[in-house]
Design a protein around this motif. Structure first.
Motif, mmCIF file in Angstrom:
data_model
loop_
_atom_site.group_PDB
_atom_site.id
_atom_site.type_symbol
_atom_site.label_atom_id
_atom_site.label_comp_id
_atom_site.label_asym_id
_atom_site.label_seq_id
_atom_site.Cartn_x
_atom_site.Cartn_y
_atom_site.Cartn_z
ATOM 1 N N ILE A 1 3.232 -1.253 9.511
ATOM 2 C CA ILE A 1 4.111 -1.236 8.344
ATOM 3 C C ILE A 1 5.290 -2.156 8.639
ATOM 4 C CG2 ILE A 1 5.563 0.206 6.878
ATOM 5 C CD1 ILE A 1 3.716 2.526 7.586
ATOM 6 N N SER B 1 0.844 -1.182 0.000
ATOM 7 C CA SER B 1 0.000 0.000 0.000
ATOM 8 C C SER B 1 0.886 1.242 0.000
ATOM 9 C CB SER B 1 -0.898 -0.013 1.244
ATOM 10 O OG SER B 1 -1.534 1.237 1.379
ATOM 11 N N ARG C 1 7.507 -3.149 5.873
ATOM 12 C CA ARG C 1 8.636 -2.807 5.002
ATOM 13 C C ARG C 1 8.356 -1.444 4.377
ATOM 14 N NH1 ARG C 1 9.975 -6.879 0.414
ATOM 15 N NH2 ARG C 1 8.597 -5.584 -0.840
ATOM 16 N N LYS C 2 9.325 -0.562 4.517
ATOM 17 C CA LYS C 2 9.152 0.793 4.012
ATOM 18 C C LYS C 2 9.183 0.794 2.487
ATOM 19 C CE LYS C 2 12.634 2.513 6.484
ATOM 20 N NZ LYS C 2 13.530 3.538 7.085
ATOM 21 N N SER C 3 8.691 1.880 1.921
ATOM 22 C CA SER C 3 8.673 1.960 0.465
ATOM 23 C C SER C 3 10.095 1.986 -0.111
ATOM 24 C CB SER C 3 7.882 3.193 0.005
ATOM 25 O OG SER C 3 8.324 4.339 0.697
ATOM 26 N N ALA D 1 4.568 0.728 0.493
ATOM 27 C CA ALA D 1 5.062 0.027 1.679
ATOM 28 C C ALA D 1 4.308 -1.284 1.845
ATOM 29 C CB ALA D 1 4.863 0.899 2.914
ATOM 30 N N CYS E 1 2.291 -3.519 4.227
ATOM 31 C CA CYS E 1 1.514 -3.266 5.439
ATOM 32 C C CYS E 1 0.646 -4.465 5.788
ATOM 33 C CB CYS E 1 0.558 -2.093 5.251
ATOM 34 S SG CYS E 1 1.342 -0.585 4.704
#
Length: 577
Positions: free
Chosen positions: A308, A288, A310-312, A291, A293
């Motif tokens: 979250i 999403s 994993r970050k973008s 990232a 989520c």
RNA sequence: GCACCCAUAGUAAAAUGGAUAUUACGUCGGCCUCCGAAGCCGAAGGUCCAGGUUCAAUUCCUGGUGGGUGUACCA
């Protein structure tokens, strides 16, 4: 293991109920509750069963109580129960029952009457968990002391406890430290006072990043290099973690706190990517806004608060690490329960990761044992970056110094070595007791005098009661001899003390019900107070025969309960003070 | 906005739904020719507000007030 008075009385009460005229109207599996009396004028134990049943039976509570009392058989245990107030049933134990029970406890030197749990679990206990490269400040005291205390209690009750110091040895703070190491490090200071030097560069870099954005960018670049496996940065990181652990270990030694493992965040690095892939594949997580989520759409409270993982930009977060940690603890450590002694502000985070874990089919007993914040004089949280935090090492040192000053005043003749040992036990014990004797959720304002008080309801008060019990045997010239006579209670103060001591097995198991070590502290305080009252009322060495033997036995048992109970809180005792 | 935590004497804190709300510091008054006075005995002083559930509410529920914390890419 003989049963406690509360259990025995409840059983008698159940028998009485079954003999009452209304026996077949009783609610199924009704179990009457018997508790220590709030006030000794009402007897030793009390039950509110009649008041609870009155409603079910549509009868007057006192009428129900009367019927129960008439059917009650207290032979060998207590006098005929009395009815009081709105329908309390009050029990007064017989002197014989009290003496018999006390004799049993005196024989049980190892467990003091405390039963092992029927359902032993493997508990992974996560507490303390400081960040590496920064010294522990007072904010870490609660997790460390409460966690250690709960671990000791759980072990004693028969659980397999695995303590794990989940240190913050990986993360964004290392960007700043790496940059500072390369630009600001004073090698000679690192040799002599490594922890202080690490803190100094951390603080300086932190200040610089606020003035100069290019520094911040450079820090981020250092972090990316570290995470990418850059050899130089990894080398610095390793040295840094190593130095920090040594610094932390000094504090833990002083506090007498041990960990089975130090699986820090970095331990899970390799497990993060596969975990996220797995969560995506199973449909639990989704992408999403770039990232990865996990949404909790079915949970009203969490519906607008995704986790979250994993970050973008591809980076992982602490939720990811914590989920990987749960995997490890369940699969590799065999955890049935995982207890996190972590501050209340992280409640949402734990709700989220527990929810994800359950969705993955992990049904360990997850508990977030939250605690309130330590506030500054401005009633705001003490925070690392606000500048003037109080370091834990300083608090402990000051505590020992203050204890030392009192010893010099009260007992200047003691040998130097013993003075040093006593001031350490008293000083550290005071800090621990101050923490453990209050309800963990309460926020409190940090105050030196409050935390290091040596008067009133404090560790020294309890240790002093213990010391008094020892001083009697020192004067006597020998240890307690269980064959030295028979027990005979002749004074109300003896009854009161024996009863209080017999309740140790009742109180200890309740501590884990709601993780309230302060309830144990409160009990021990009552033991100490009751002993002091006994001390005033009952001379020990000046009387003869069985009376003397009985009072020696009471002193011996008081000493054992105090030493053991304080031990469960992680507080040591001394023979003199 | 939403969520969570907290609110008790001058101060700091206790209290599985139970009887007269318990301690400490501070204030006031007693007790050392007597096993350690870091102790004991006594006094004054308090549950944020409004409803509700209950035989019984500091405790549970609803709504306020006040404070704190957390809440898409720190941990």
């Amino acid at each position: 293991m003989p049963e406690t008075f509360a259990v025995l009385l409840a059983a008698r009460l159940r028998d009485a109920l079954s003999r009452c005229a209304f026996a077949n109207e009783l609610p199924v599996d009704f179990t009457p509750q018997v508790d220590p009396a709030q006030n000794r004028q009402f007897g030793d134990y009390q039950s509110n069963a009649a008041m609870i049943l009155a409603k079910e039976l549509r009868r007057n509570p006192r009428e129900v109580a009367t019927m129960v009392v008439e059917a009650f058989d207290g032979s060998g245990l207590c006098a005929a129960p009395e009815i009081a107030g709105p329908g309390f049933i009050n029990f007064r134990l017989t002197g014989e029952a009290l003496q018999a029970r006390f004799a049993e406890l005196l024989d049980d030197e190892e467990r003091l009457g405390v039963a092992r749990t029927d359902v032993p679990k493997t508990v992974v206990l996560d507490f303390s968990a400081p960040n590496v490269a920064k010294p522990m400040h007072v904010g870490h005291i609660r997790s460390t002391i409460i966690g250690d205390g709960l671990g000791r209690i759980a072990r004693f009750l028969g659980h397999r406890v695995i303590s794990d110091n989940h240190i913050g040895d990986w993360g964004t703070q290392f960007g700043m430290i790496l940059w500072g190491w390369k630009h600001l490090l004073d090698e000679s200071a690192l040799e002599t006072t490594p922890i202080a030097e690490l803190l100094r560069i951390y603080r300086e870099v932190n200040a610089l990043t606020k003035e100069d954005e290019t520094v911040l960018d450079s820090c981020k670049a250092e972090l990316v290099a570290l995470q990418g496996g850059d050899a130089e940065n990894l080398g610095i990181w390793e040295r840094c973690v190593d130095l920090s652990k040594k610094g932390l270990q000094q504090i833990y030694d002083l506090l007498d706190v041990r960990f089975d493992h130090w699986y820090g965040e970095s331990f899970y690095n390799e497990r993060l990517a596969p975990l996220v892939d797995d969560l995506l594949a199973s449909g639990i997580a989704e992408v999403s806004e770039g990232a990865v989520c996990v949404f909790f759409r079915e949970d009203e409270k969490l519906s607008d608060k995704p986790a979250i993982i994993r970050k973008s930009d591809g980076g992982f977060l602490y939720a990811t690490t914590d989920l990987a940690t749960i995997d490890f603890r369940i699969q590799e450590l065999g955890a049935d329960a995982i207890w996190y002694v972590v501050g209340a502000p992280q409640q949402l985070h734990f709700e989220q990761i527990f929810s994800v874990a359950r969705r993955r089919g992990q049904h360990a007993d997850f508990r977030h044992i939250a605690f309130g914040s330590i506030l500054g004089k401005d009633r705001k949280m003490l925070k690392t970056r606000s500048g003037d935090t109080v370091q834990l090492a300083d608090v402990l040192e000051e505590a020992v110094v203050r204890a030392r000053a009192i010893i010099e005043e009260k007992n200047p003749g003691l040998p130097e070595e013993e003075k040093a040992e006593i001031s350490r036990v008293i000083g550290i014990g005071s800090v621990k007791y101050a923490e453990l004797s209050q309800y963990r959720m309460t926020d409190y304002i940090f105050d030196w005098d409050n935390m290091l008080s040596l008067k009133g309801n404090t560790a020294p008060y309890l240790i002093n009661a213990y010391v008094r019990t020892r001083s009697i045997f020192r004067k006597l010239g020998s240890d307690f001899d269980s064959e030295g006579g028979s027990l005979v209670f002749t004074d109300e103060a003896e009854n009161a003390l024996a009863l209080k001591l017999s309740q140790y097995p009742e109180i200890v198991p309740t501590i884990l019900e709601d993780f309230r070590p302060n309830a144990l502290a409160a009990y021990l305080y009552e033991v100490a107070t009751t002993y002091h009252q006994f001390w005033e009322a009952c001379p020990v060495l000046k009387v003869e025969g069985d009376v003397r033997h009985t009072r020696l036995a009471l002193s011996e048992m008081t000493g054992r309960v105090l030493r053991h109970g304080l031990g469960l809180l992680g507080i040591r005792t001394t023979e003199r003070m």
